[in-house]
Design an enzyme around this catalytic site. Structure first.
Site, PDB file in Angstrom:
ATOM      1  N   GLY A  71       1.188  -0.672   0.131  1.00 18.39           N
ATOM      2  CA  GLY A  71      -0.111  -0.354   0.096  1.00 18.39           C
ATOM      3  C   GLY A  71       0.858   1.569  -0.402  1.00 18.39           C
ATOM      4  N   CYS A  98       5.401  -6.097   1.171  1.00 20.16           N
ATOM      5  CA  CYS A  98       5.413  -4.669   1.758  1.00 20.16           C
ATOM      6  C   CYS A  98       5.036  -3.836   2.697  1.00 20.16           C
ATOM      7  CB  CYS A  98       5.464  -4.001   0.168  1.00 20.16           C
ATOM      8  SG  CYS A  98       6.536  -2.754   0.648  1.00 20.16           S
ATOM      9  N   TYR A  99       4.013  -3.067   2.424  1.00 20.02           N
ATOM     10  CA  TYR A  99       3.975  -2.399   3.354  1.00 20.02           C
ATOM     11  C   TYR A  99       2.436  -3.192   4.063  1.00 20.02           C
ATOM     12  CZ  TYR A  99       0.092   0.146   5.915  1.00 20.02           C
ATOM     13  OH  TYR A  99      -0.450   0.816   7.163  1.00 20.02           O
ATOM     14  N   HIS A 185       8.052  -7.678  -3.920  1.00 26.35           N
ATOM     15  CA  HIS A 185       6.506  -8.222  -4.511  1.00 26.35           C
ATOM     16  C   HIS A 185       6.882  -9.203  -5.226  1.00 26.35           C
ATOM     17  CE1 HIS A 185       4.948  -4.224  -3.564  1.00 26.35           C
ATOM     18  NE2 HIS A 185       5.276  -4.020  -3.410  1.00 26.35           N
ATOM     19  N   GLU A 187       4.726 -10.939  -6.812  1.00 27.40           N
ATOM     20  CA  GLU A 187       3.856 -11.017  -7.351  1.00 27.40           C
ATOM     21  C   GLU A 187       3.938 -10.227  -9.037  1.00 27.40           C
ATOM     22  OE1 GLU A 187       3.499  -8.972  -4.871  1.00 27.40           O
ATOM     23  OE2 GLU A 187       2.316  -6.850  -4.997  1.00 27.40           O
ATOM     24  N   ASP A 243     -16.421 -11.922 -23.444  1.00 28.87           N
ATOM     25  CA  ASP A 243     -16.764 -11.867 -22.493  1.00 28.87           C
ATOM     26  C   ASP A 243     -18.698 -11.967 -22.642  1.00 28.87           C
ATOM     27  OD1 ASP A 243     -14.528 -11.303 -21.467  1.00 28.87           O
ATOM     28  OD2 ASP A 243     -14.973  -9.302 -21.016  1.00 28.87           O
ATOM     29  N   LYS A 391     -10.127 -11.931 -17.339  1.00 24.89           N
ATOM     30  CA  LYS A 391     -10.340 -11.607 -18.342  1.00 24.89           C
ATOM     31  C   LYS A 391      -9.341 -13.497 -18.988  1.00 24.89           C
ATOM     32  CE  LYS A 391     -11.623  -9.687 -22.274  1.00 24.89           C
ATOM     33  NZ  LYS A 391     -12.295  -8.875 -22.354  1.00 24.89           N
TER      34      LYS A 391
END
Ligand code: XMP
Length: 535
Positions: A71, A98-99, A185, A187, A243, A391
């Site tokens: 964050g 992180c945060y 991070h 991710e 979609d 998606k």
């Protein structure tokens, strides 16, 4: 089964899914959604919650693990977002990123300080103790850092498991409580080994079974739709995109002919597309589509309209008018189905806190600017089975449902279609020029085997003319821009490095085959600062 039984079954299925899931507490990082996607790559369901979700609610949901996201704040800001203090007592494994790591450290008795050196970008992580989080990793790895603060004193029970040159506590662990923190991070794609860390946490530490697959999702979604809609008819406005088309397949499987599909032909689709779409649905899949011819109405509304926003508004307003008229003719309906995706609905308010005022700042997520968007006051109840999917997951659902490849792998296409790619006033003639040129661009990219490697590729017709010479004649004609980009999610994009010979073929074919064009140019701008579309 009665509808009450079906509703119970669907609740049950959902609760089961959550019980084998990972909950992400969102502290406002731009990467929070990415964490969810990475977890789902381990076939584990994962959902984002606002950081202030109560421990009691988490206990009820009973996820296998909790991730505290990064964050933008500092934990010592006066109004820093904090998790419910009771969550540390839940006995559920936690990973702070992180945060999230700094918060964990500060809340459990450690100290966080402003680092002497701020670290942004790549840094080499040295693993000092592998433990369960880093099991199977090499002793060093590239990591992605983005922080100004860092943990200076560990809380009781924690030890350091990784460091970088500028961050002595780059990863920490309390194996007994199964609490972990990483300053980098995992991710982010650039963090090599990041996926391995996430998998270690999700599978080995939390013990998630990794059984959340798309066929399971489909079963649950079908049960859910049946429970909701019962024997009522459901209206779906097809756009031709992946979609809404995939949704049509899913709904047809769930409720058969109670699904009523409508396709409004605004006249802004690519060459042959409306006909192809309806034929595929009707002939190959026996899903009836009400084809609404509305081309002239839309063109009328665009007479003299040049400003891009005015264009979008005019198309959007007309879409709603046609939609209302036609749904009244076909209706009445209790339910409207929409292909809304997870990134469109993630609750963003409450995740960012202004450190000075303590006010919640809504995080700006990509505005959907979809002309298919309908006003809120329509008298329908909504069915949105993809509201928890990304998606790429919809594409996987499409593959499971045998949606034809022509729909499944198609590039995203904006709601206002070619109208925002004919710059300046939209006329029948200019649409025709663009449609032909666009066809050639995409055909050539396909025949060079590059269609799947680019995120989007299309033509844009400029509102200017330039001189040329054809045969012995001087010409003064239109110009086409080729826009081809690569991207992960459409939020940022790079221009595709298409081979010169391909560009050459496209250019030659367009000027030879499309009357009215004498110049082809290639757009070499990234997003940002440019957008993908030109209007
Ligand atoms: P921009 O041009 O903002 O586009 O970089 C990002 C992505 O969104 C698509 N796009 C739209 N999609 N309705 C949509 O459904 C719209 O009005 C719209 N405008 C842009 C664009 O094609 C790209 O994939």
């Amino acid at each position: 089964m009665t509808s009450t039984q079906m509703a119970q079954k669907s609740e049950q299925l959902r609760d089961n899914a959550l019980q084998d899931s990972i909950a992400i507490l969102d502290f406002g990082s731009q990467y929070s959604q990415l964490i969810a996607r990475r977890i789902r790559e381990t076939n584990t369901y994962s959902e984002l919650f606002p950081y202030h979700i109560t421990a009691q609610e988490l206990k009820r949901l009973n996820p296998k693990g909790i991730i505290l996201s990064g964050g933008p704040n500092s934990v010592y800001d006066q109004h820093a977002p904090k998790a419910d203090p009771e969550i540390w007592k839940l006995g559920i494994p936690m990973l702070g990123v992180c945060y999230g790591m700094q918060l964990m450290a500060a809340e459990l008795g450690g100290t966080v300080e402003q680092s002497t050196v701020r670290e942004y970008g790549r840094a080499t992580l040295t693993i000092v103790h592998h433990g369960s989080l880093f099991a199977g990793l090499e002793s060093t790895m590239e990591s992605w850092m983005s922080h100004g603060d860092s943990v200076s004193k560990l809380p009781d029970g924690f030890s350091t498991i990784g460091r970088t040159m500028d961050c002595p506590q780059a990863a920490i662990a309390d194996e007994e409580r199964r609490f972990y923190g990483v300053q980098f991070h995992p991710e982010v794609v650039h963090s090599r080994g990041g996926q391995a860390i996430i998998t270690n946490f999700v599978k080995n530490i939390c013990g998630a079974s990794g059984s959340w697959t798309m066929d399971k999702f489909i079963d649950e979604a079908i049960a859910d739709v049946r429970a909701k809609a019962g024997d009522k008819r459901v209206l779906l406005a097809l756009s031709g995109g992946v979609d809404s088309s995939t949704l049509a397949f899913l709904l047809h499987k769930a409720i058969g002919d109670n699904l009523v599909c409508m396709f409004i032909d605004q006249g802004f689709m690519r060459k042959n597309e409306p006909e192809w779409l309806v034929e595929t649905f009707e002939r190959d899949f026996k899903i009836h589509v009400h084809f609404i011819k509305a081309r002239d109405r839309f063109l009328d509304k665009l007479k003299g309209v040049i400003d891009p926003e005015d264009k979008r508004k005019a198309i959007g307003a007309e879409f709603i008018r046609v939609f209302e008229e036609e749904s009244n003719k076909l209706g009445p309906f209790d339910y409207l189905a929409q292909g809304t995706l997870y990134p469109d609905v993630i609750e963003s308010s409450g995740t960012n806190i202004d450190p000075k005022t303590g006010e919640r700042v809504a995080v700006k997520i990509k505005s959907h600017h979809n002309v298919g968007g309908l006003p809120k006051d329509l008298q329908f109840k909504l069915i949105e089975p993809f509201a928890k999917l990304f998606k790429d997951e919809v594409r996987r659902v499409a593959a499971e449902l045998d949606v034809p490849e022509g729909i499944r792998v198609r590039h995203p296409f904006p709601g206002p279609g070619l109208a925002i790619r004919v710059l300046g006033e939209v006329t029948k003639e200019r649409l025709k020029i663009l449609r032909e040129a666009d066809w050639i661009i995409r055909e050539e990219i396909k025949s060079h085997g590059l269609y799947r490697q680019v995120w989007q590729a299309f033509g844009v017709l400029l509102p200017t003319k330039s001189t040329g010479v054809m045969g012995d004649q001087r010409t003064y004609q239109n110009q086409i821009v080729i826009r081809a980009i690569t991207s992960e999610d459409g939020m940022t994009a790079d221009w595709a490095r298409l081979p010169y010979d391909l560009l050459e073929t496209i250019s030659r074919r367009i000027v030879n085959e499309v009357a009215g064009i004498n110049r082809v140019v290639y757009d070499v701008t990234t997003k940002p600062p440019a957008t993908i579309e030109w209007e």
